[in-house]
Design a protein around this motif. Structure first.
Motif, mmCIF file in Angstrom:
data_model
loop_
_atom_site.group_PDB
_atom_site.id
_atom_site.type_symbol
_atom_site.label_atom_id
_atom_site.label_comp_id
_atom_site.label_asym_id
_atom_site.label_seq_id
_atom_site.Cartn_x
_atom_site.Cartn_y
_atom_site.Cartn_z
ATOM 1 N N PHE A 223 53.445 1.267 13.532
ATOM 2 C CA PHE A 223 53.833 2.533 14.152
ATOM 3 C C PHE A 223 55.315 2.766 13.881
ATOM 4 O O PHE A 223 56.131 1.853 14.062
ATOM 5 N N THR A 224 55.667 3.979 13.451
ATOM 6 C CA THR A 224 57.054 4.313 13.159
ATOM 7 C C THR A 224 57.397 5.680 13.733
ATOM 8 O O THR A 224 56.509 6.434 14.138
ATOM 9 N N ASN A 225 58.689 5.988 13.719
ATOM 10 C CA ASN A 225 59.197 7.289 14.183
ATOM 11 C C ASN A 225 58.642 7.653 15.551
ATOM 12 O O ASN A 225 58.228 8.794 15.791
ATOM 13 N N ILE A 226 58.644 6.695 16.457
ATOM 14 C CA ILE A 226 58.086 6.893 17.791
ATOM 15 C C ILE A 226 59.044 7.730 18.638
ATOM 16 O O ILE A 226 60.222 7.411 18.745
ATOM 17 N N MET A 227 58.513 8.819 19.191
ATOM 18 C CA MET A 227 59.296 9.703 20.057
ATOM 19 C C MET A 227 58.584 9.821 21.405
ATOM 20 O O MET A 227 57.369 9.633 21.478
ATOM 21 N N THR A 228 59.326 10.152 22.440
ATOM 22 C CA THR A 228 58.722 10.316 23.757
ATOM 23 C C THR A 228 59.446 11.399 24.544
ATOM 24 O O THR A 228 60.632 11.641 24.323
ATOM 25 N N THR A 229 58.718 12.040 25.447
ATOM 26 C CA THR A 229 59.369 12.931 26.398
ATOM 27 C C THR A 229 59.971 12.064 27.497
ATOM 28 O O THR A 229 59.609 10.893 27.630
ATOM 29 N N ASN B 55 55.010 7.053 38.767
ATOM 30 C CA ASN B 55 54.517 5.799 38.216
ATOM 31 C C ASN B 55 54.475 5.893 36.699
ATOM 32 O O ASN B 55 53.592 6.522 36.129
ATOM 33 N N GLU B 56 55.415 5.236 36.064
ATOM 34 C CA GLU B 56 55.512 5.242 34.607
ATOM 35 C C GLU B 56 55.168 3.881 34.011
ATOM 36 O O GLU B 56 55.523 3.584 32.878
ATOM 37 N N GLN B 57 54.465 3.042 34.761
ATOM 38 C CA GLN B 57 54.188 1.678 34.324
ATOM 39 C C GLN B 57 53.426 1.629 33.004
ATOM 40 O O GLN B 57 53.784 0.871 32.100
ATOM 41 N N VAL B 58 52.372 2.441 32.862
ATOM 42 C CA VAL B 58 51.564 2.405 31.637
ATOM 43 C C VAL B 58 52.422 2.782 30.437
ATOM 44 O O VAL B 58 52.448 2.071 29.432
ATOM 45 N N GLU B 59 53.128 3.895 30.524
ATOM 46 C CA GLU B 59 53.913 4.325 29.365
ATOM 47 C C GLU B 59 55.058 3.372 29.046
ATOM 48 O O GLU B 59 55.386 3.167 27.880
ATOM 49 N N ARG B 60 55.668 2.758 30.045
ATOM 50 C CA ARG B 60 56.725 1.771 29.777
ATOM 51 C C ARG B 60 56.155 0.583 29.004
ATOM 52 O O ARG B 60 56.787 0.092 28.059
ATOM 53 N N LEU B 61 54.971 0.123 29.392
ATOM 54 C CA LEU B 61 54.368 -1.003 28.676
ATOM 55 C C LEU B 61 53.911 -0.594 27.272
ATOM 56 O O LEU B 61 54.066 -1.365 26.318
ATOM 57 N N VAL B 62 53.354 0.609 27.132
ATOM 58 C CA VAL B 62 52.955 1.089 25.803
ATOM 59 C C VAL B 62 54.181 1.151 24.889
ATOM 60 O O VAL B 62 54.147 0.677 23.751
ATOM 61 N N MET B 63 55.283 1.712 25.383
ATOM 62 C CA MET B 63 56.508 1.807 24.580
ATOM 63 C C MET B 63 57.047 0.415 24.227
ATOM 64 O O MET B 63 57.617 0.222 23.153
ATOM 65 N N ARG B 64 56.862 -0.530 25.100
ATOM 66 C CA ARG B 64 57.332 -1.895 24.849
ATOM 67 C C ARG B 64 56.482 -2.583 23.775
ATOM 68 O O ARG B 64 57.006 -3.293 22.918
#
Length: 161
Positions: free
Chosen positions: A96-102, A108-117
């Motif tokens: 995965f490259t050029n990963i961007m996020t809003t 509760n941002e637990q899922v997205e924090r772990l996905v980004m990690r």
């Protein structure tokens, strides 16, 4: 004796259907088709280790959090922010490259924090069965995805572009 052959036979079929390489009778390697992941997948579990993980159904049972793969790009919808970027799939290897996020603030941002990690560390994709894939890192971390069960059809592996 017959009971031991059934799991071995089933495992061989599963591995052959999900991609990779096999050896022919003359010991040369042939490419098997890579898994076609182009469609929507619900996030079932995001795992760092035995004690650090997130299940989207525990965070917000009313909303499906998902990955969508399409022609070299991907998008992730969580209960708050969205992520996106590009991916390259070759055999069972994926990057995965050029990963961007809003960056909206949510409860509760637990899922997205772990996905980004985990996402930058993902190296392979495994077909668990026809409706489940697992994005693996070199460590114990992984993301488990289930095919979204709705009318939007995933492409078949041999379907024309």
């Amino acid at each position: 004796m017959k009971y031991f052959l059934i799991p071995a036979f089933a495992s061989a079929i599963l591995l052959a259907s999900c991609g990779g390489q096999s050896k022919t009778a003359d010991n040369s390697q042939t490419e098997l088709p890579q898994p076609d992941i182009q469609c929507m997948w619900y996030i079932e579990n995001v795992v760092i280790n035995d004690t650090l993980f997130a299940r989207p159904s525990d965070v917000d049972p009313e909303r499906n959090q998902s990955f969508t793969f399409a022609d070299g790009s991907f998008g992730v919808n969580t209960n708050c922010n969205t992520l996106g970027g590009e991916y390259v799939l070759k055999g069972d290897s994926i990057s995965f490259t050029n990963i961007m996020t809003t960056e909206m603030a949510c409860d509760n941002e637990q899922v997205e924090r772990l996905v980004m990690r985990i996402l930058p560390e993902v190296r392979t994709v495994d077909c668990v069965n026809d409706s489940t894939i697992r994005l693996n890192t070199d460590s114990t971390a992984y993301i488990l995805l289930k095919k979204a069960p709705f009318a939007q059809k995933c492409r078949e592996p041999n379907e024309a572009e």
